[in-house]
Design an enzyme around this catalytic site. Structure first.
Site, short mmCIF file in Angstrom:
data_model
loop_
_atom_site.label_atom_id
_atom_site.label_comp_id
_atom_site.label_asym_id
_atom_site.label_seq_id
_atom_site.Cartn_x
_atom_site.Cartn_y
_atom_site.Cartn_z
N HIS A 148 -6.98 3.16 12.88
CA HIS A 148 -7.19 2.31 12.21
C HIS A 148 -6.53 1.47 12.73
CE1 HIS A 148 -7.30 -1.37 9.07
NE2 HIS A 148 -6.39 -0.96 8.09
N ASP A 150 -3.82 -1.34 12.86
CA ASP A 150 -3.57 -2.61 11.49
C ASP A 150 -2.78 -3.83 12.94
OD1 ASP A 150 -4.18 -2.34 9.22
OD2 ASP A 150 -2.63 -0.32 8.82
N ASP A 264 -10.48 -1.35 4.77
CA ASP A 264 -8.58 -0.76 4.07
C ASP A 264 -8.69 -2.88 3.35
OD1 ASP A 264 -6.32 -0.12 3.50
OD2 ASP A 264 -5.46 -0.96 5.92
N ASP A 402 -5.25 5.63 10.01
CA ASP A 402 -4.22 4.35 10.54
C ASP A 402 -3.39 5.46 11.83
OD1 ASP A 402 -5.07 3.44 8.60
OD2 ASP A 402 -2.62 3.43 7.54
N HIS A 548 -5.53 -8.34 6.74
CA HIS A 548 -5.57 -7.41 5.57
C HIS A 548 -3.45 -7.73 5.28
CE1 HIS A 548 -6.91 -4.12 7.99
NE2 HIS A 548 -5.87 -4.31 7.07
ZN LIG Z 1 -4.98 -2.16 7.53
#
Ligand SMILES: [Zn+2]
Length: 1131
Positions: A148, A150, A264, A402, A548
């Site tokens: 994940h 970000d 998420d 993550d 997000h």
């Molecule tokens: Zn995230």
């Protein structure tokens, strides 16, 4: 579906074909509609004139537009062509047959669980029973490795790329190539494309990536630019980032995603499944939903469902053809600890990542011959429990977290250990388990296969969304993620500003490029090609910010500032695109050389968008215009709506003695207002000029400000009166304005349709009176603070302190200014160190005259105290009880029920554009310019949170409070409307057409540009691109130039035309007579002016799948609420 982009047919369909731009027509323009509102309301506006729209309102001087204008005028007087259309409002009926209606079920859920996990003996018993059936219904397990990444959170987008993401992707290629039965998925195209561009010199690696996709080892899921937030994001930007990702995938990899992945975002929106389905997705995965929903759906084995839309009646069939199947993850998070089954301690034994020096919770031991059976038993136990939550007994197990797989060794550790377990389990037939690595697509394939072939319970249908998100896993007590709906509002607003400017830039760019192409102007074409890069930068900045942790305001302070700089860069680019596009459309004799040659800069005409932001985090300012006494000052306005709009344009001028004329030299109403240099002082250096701009559909219009001699005409003097608090009376000096003290206790602002009453003492609203319907509602505005609970209110969470009183900051004596003009009147109330609020009415008989505009400025940075949440409350006498309505991403409205048995913070919902309450008599709608948290804390109330200042972290990973507050503007419209009974009481919740109109005006203001240069360059002062306006309920979402088929960085001659037919309520009576009362069932696509269209195809939302060629341009149909996309190829 085939992947196809029509470009060159030989057929030249000339003007007629135009397109989709041009729709409809006539229908709207009956006698009662557009013009001719004059004279109907003079009795309500006793002292101020009212400006009416009329047939003769606008005259255009350019020859080539004359015939067009007369054509449009003739339409005004015609009767509708579509015979079935009448003034009757047709309600959009709601879906009635649905298994799970979220609004009805939610109040019944268990909000106070006795433990952090819902797994209890009942679940255990069901699992034991299911396990006995495995011989007949074997457990199928898809183990899904994922990461994940970000695009910004604790580090910036670029820092994460350098330190993690590039390693993950490089390792991915190597290891998937090495382990042929290993799989991986990837969602974030912002990162994927960035990485791909850096592989330019490694064609072999690029080829390997394509091979991995083609052989099914690597699946691109969703394919959006980011994994978008679903609460604060607006559907325009959500679609835009999906197009950016999908078009990149199409041109670069030839990939079309069909499964969506959202693990998420903090709560899930009902608009997302509509957008995904429209983009061609078949299945979707969601993760973070309220703990009570997970328990409820797990108990019923309903964690997978067909996610429906309230207005999608046609999908009420049993086949679910065209529906989207949603899988809700049963457990709290997407990490291995939470994903293998209900027992986290067991799951931690199967996270095989071991990095020297890294602190980890894992309790895994390497799998070997000695322990494999014991570990396999444990693992199958967890997977079996997971499978028992679904009728089909297929378990989807996420192996990742993550930024996982950034170290090459982790790939080996996870693969080799899991492989040993798989081999053992698959070889041991007594398990009745079939287990392998797989992608999201592999999982859904198995599910659909079992649903088709086995006699098992079919997934239910579900209607509604999953807000708010509440967790119980972290603290053992309910925590509500309702703070981020508001956190860092300045960035939320800037994002919306960029969205509006980018939309105008896209539309103008597509049109201008088509025009210069058809003119064969090679130099201008080159200029347009250069400008395409600005569009790309702005698209990707807007797209990135939908992430997000970006629009949510939940990144670290310095990361937020990095996003801000990217937004700013994108914003600057859109200004260039708008100015360049308008120039090539309006000017002549301006060669490309002149426009770029510094030596001739003084000769080069310029259009300067009138929105000046000095820094990435400053509020917009305006240029101060020095109006030339000879030539005057030209102003160009762009109306991006495909129908007529009235706008009161505002510019700053030095000389207050002016008049304004339109492009046919007719004077238009104008008004000069004073500018306050401080709350108690007026400057004589700068004045604000307001003028009325009547703008034809999709048009550029030029207005000219001229200086006029003071002595010649009395009317030239500013005609506003300024009223002030008693205390300020003696201190004000300015010869231009007439100062008076406010004597009455109540202050009234009157438009043709309403009278707003304010208290002289608070400077705030007390009541609204609808004149034509004789309805009065007591509506008080208040500005208040919640004291937040330390460590429980942070960037994500919101929890007011239950024992601290709410602070009312609007109960003290403010500074009040009242300006009464003939075009606009406004009351400005300043509470020092808190907020300055302006309430405004327009003396106009169109939509602008129908509501009360509210602008408020605040800066919590000045506050010495922390843990405060500033909010605006409307306290009305509407008997709305416990019901209120909030929008979903600006796309649709959703009913909310206030639940008094759960805490206040749990009753907050995200608002992107609108909220309303109503009773049997009236509806009160609050329209917003950006995202906020909102609730109705008691009957008749609406509350919107404006800003938050929080000293402490809320323990959700960010590690910071929120203390970087910025000066921020929040902009609203307040609309009181009369309710009416209709033949059908059943309709989906929606705004009135007037509500939609004001919301559009608020979100997409006309672009104002000032002109510098010699008048000789003006080839035309007016230009409209449609011969007939679109229906007034059709919103032009975008006209977005596509890249070429093979090169993502080059513009093609095709654009995506995206239209949203918004629908509207029938339960509200419009108090603007004749405004948009007729809705044709079909739209006529008629001529675009100035550009020729070669072909039009209807496509999926993001332009990937071709649905049909549009041959019959006279019968395009879009049902209310639907969004349609067309690929328009220009000649
Ligand atoms: Zn995230």
């Amino acid at each position: 579906m085939m992947l196809c982009f029509p470009r060159k047919g030989r057929v030249r369909l000339m003007l007629i074909f135009l397109s989709l731009i041009a729709m409809c027509l006539v229908v709207l323009y009956r006698n009662s509609d557009v013009p001719n509102l004059s004279g109907q309301h003079d009795d309500h506006s006793s002292t101020v004139p009212v400006y009416h729209r009329s047939n003769g309102r606008t005259h255009y001087s350019d020859d080539q537009d004359r015939s067009l204008i007369s054509h449009m005028k003739s339409k005004f007087s015609q009767q509708p062509v579509v015979s079935k259309v009448s003034g009757m409002c047709t309600p959009v009926s709601p879906l009635t047959k649905v298994d799970i209606n979220v609004t009805q079920v939610y109040p019944t859920l268990n909000f106070y669980p006795s433990q952090r996990s819902y797994w209890n003996q009942t679940f255990e018993n069901r699992y034991v029973k299911r396990r006995r059936e495995w011989a007949n219904l074997p457990l199928k397990v898809i183990v899904l490795p994922h990461t994940h990444p970000d695009p910004g959170w604790l580090k910036t987008y670029d820092e994460y790329y350098i330190t993690s993401v590039s390693y993950i992707l490089n390792n991915m290629v190597k290891k998937l190539n090495e382990y042929k039965d290993l799989t991986f998925i990837w969602a974030e195209i912002s990162y994927f494309s960035y990485w791909w561009d850096r592989l330019k010199n490694q064609p072999q690696v690029q080829k390997t990536v394509k091979d991995l996709i083609n052989n099914g080892q690597l699946e691109i899921v969703t394919g959006g630019w980011v994994m978008t937030d679903e609460a604060a994001a607006h559907y325009h930007a959500m679609i835009d980032q999906l197009i950016e990702g999908h078009q990149w995938l199409r041109t670069t990899l030839g990939v079309v995603p069909s499964n969506a992945w959202s693990i998420d975002p903090f709560g899930h929106s009902s608009t997302i499944p509509y957008l995904l389905k429209s983009a061609g997705m078949k299945n979707m995965f969601i993760q973070r939903t309220h703990f009570a929903w997970k328990q409820y759906l797990a108990e019923k084995q309903q964690l997978e469902f067909w996610w429906k839309q309230n207005f999608n009646l046609f999908s009420q069939n049993q086949s679910h053809e065209g529906d989207i199947l949603c899988h809700m993850s049963p457990f709290d998070l997407y990490s291995i600890k939470h994903s293998c089954g209900p027992h986290q301690k067991v799951c931690l034994m199967f996270d095989f990542r071991r990095i020297p020096g890294e602190i980890s919770e894992t309790m895994a031991e390497q799998i070997n011959k000695q322990n494999v059976q014991k570990q396999a038993d444990l693992l199958v136990g967890q997977y079996g429990r997971l499978g028992s939550l679904f009728p089909h007994n297929v378990a989807l197990v996420l192996v990742g977290d993550d930024f996982r797989y950034n170290h090459e060794v982790e790939w080996d550790q996870q693969y080799k250990n899991y492989k040993k377990l798989f081999n053992f389990i698959n070889a041991n037939k007594d398990y009745n388990v079939d287990i392998k690595f797989g992608t999201l697509g592999d999982y859904f394939q198995e599910v659909h296969k079992r649903m088709r072939n086995l006699n098992i319970d079919k997934p239910p249908t579900l209607l509604g969304d999953f807000f708010p998100y509440g967790d119980v896993y972290a603290d053992g007590r309910p925590s509500y993620w309702t703070g981020y709906f508001t956190t860092r509002p300045m960035w939320k607003k800037f994002c919306r500003d960029l969205q509006s400017w980018l939309r105008s830039a896209e539309i103008l760019y597509s049109l201008a490029k088509a025009v210069v192409t058809q003119q064969g102007n090679a130099q201008f074409l080159e200029l347009m090609h250069q400008n395409y890069e600005h569009l790309t930068v702005a698209r990707q900045a807007l797209g990135l910010f939908q992430h997000h942790d970006a629009i949510t305001g939940t990144s670290k302070q310095r990361v937020m500032h990095d996003y801000g700089q990217k937004l700013f860069k994108g914003f600057q680019g859109t200004k260039d695109v708008i100015a360049t596009s308008a120039k090539v459309l309006l000017f002549q004799n301006m060669t490309y050389k002149q426009s770029v040659d510094d030596r001739q800069m003084s000769e080069t005409p310029k259009l300067i968008p009138d929105d000046k932001r000095l820094y990435y985090d400053s509020l917009p300012e305006k240029n101060v215009l020095l109006v030339s006494s000879s030539d005057g000052q030209k102003i160009v306005l762009f109306n991006s709506f495909p129908f007529h709009r009235q706008e009161v344009a505002r510019v700053l001028i030095k000389n207050p003695h002016v008049r304004v004329v339109n492009s046919s030299n007719q004077e238009v109403p104008s008004q000069v207002n004073p500018i306050w240099s401080s709350s108690a002082e007026i400057t004589d250096k700068v004045y604000q000029l307001n003028f009325l701009a009547d703008l034809l559909p999709l048009s550029l219009s030029t207005f000219t400000i001229f200086i006029r001699e003071k002595s010649i005409d009395k009317k030239s003097e500013p005609s506003v009166s300024v009223f002030v608090n008693d205390a300020l009376d003696s201190s004000l000096k300015n010869t231009l304005f007439n100062f008076q003290v406010i004597h009455n206790e109540n202050i009234a602002l009157n438009s043709p349709y309403l009278s707003a009453t304010f208290s002289k003492y608070t400077g705030l609203l007390k009541s609204l009176h609808l004149l034509s319907q004789d309805i009065t509602s007591q509506i008080e505005t208040k500005f208040l603070y919640y004291n937040s609970e330390e460590f429980r209110s942070g960037a994500y969470l919101f929890q007011p302190n239950p024992v601290s009183p709410i602070l009312n900051i609007s109960d003290r004596f403010p500074i009040v200014h009242l300006i009464q003009g003939h075009l606009v009147s406004e009351l400005t109330t300043t509470y020092p160190n808190t907020a300055t609020t302006t309430f405004r009415v327009y003396h106009l008989d169109g939509p602008l005259g129908a509501g009360l505009e509210i602008e408020t400025k605040f800066d919590l940075y000045k506050r010495k105290h922390y843990n405060l949440e500033l909010f605006m409350r409307l306290e009305s006498d509407l008997a709305s009880e416990d019901i209120f309505y909030t929008d979903s991403n600006g796309f649709q409205m959703t009913q909310r029920i206030r639940l008094d048995h759960i805490p206040l913070e749990a009753n907050f919902y995200p608002v992107s554009t609108a909220a309303y309450i109503e009773d049997t008599q009236a509806r009160l709608t609050l329209l917003t310019s950006n995202a906020h948290g909102c609730t109705s804390s008691q009957s008749g109330n609406l509350e919107v949170v404006l800003d938050r200042r929080l000293a402490y972290d809320d323990s959700r990973g960010l590690g910071e409070g929120v203390l970087d507050n910025k000066p921020t503007n929040a902009h609203f419209w307040l609309l009181l409307e009369e309710r009416q009974r209709t033949t059908s009481d059943r309709e989906i919740p929606n705004l009135s057409q007037l509500g939609h109109a004001l919301s559009s005006i608020l979100n997409y203001p006309a672009i104002v540009m000032t002109f510098e240069g010699s008048e000789k360059y003006f080839q035309r002062k007016f230009l409209t691109f449609v011969q007939n306006p679109f229906p007034c309920d059709v919103h032009l979402v975008n006209l977005r130039t596509l890249p070429t088929v093979i090169n993502f960085n080059k513009p093609s001659s095709s654009s995506l035309l995206i239209l949203h037919r918004q629908g509207h309520t029938c339960h509200v009576k419009s108090h603007v007579p004749g405004y948009c009362t007729h809705y044709p069932s079909k739209m006529r696509l008629s001529e675009l002016s100035h550009v020729q269209v070669e072909s039009v195809y209807q496509t999926s939302l993001t332009g990937i799948h071709v649905l049909q060629k549009i041959l019959q341009l006279n019968d395009i149909q879009i049902q209310p609420m639907e969004v349609h996309t067309y690929n328009v190829t220009f000649v």
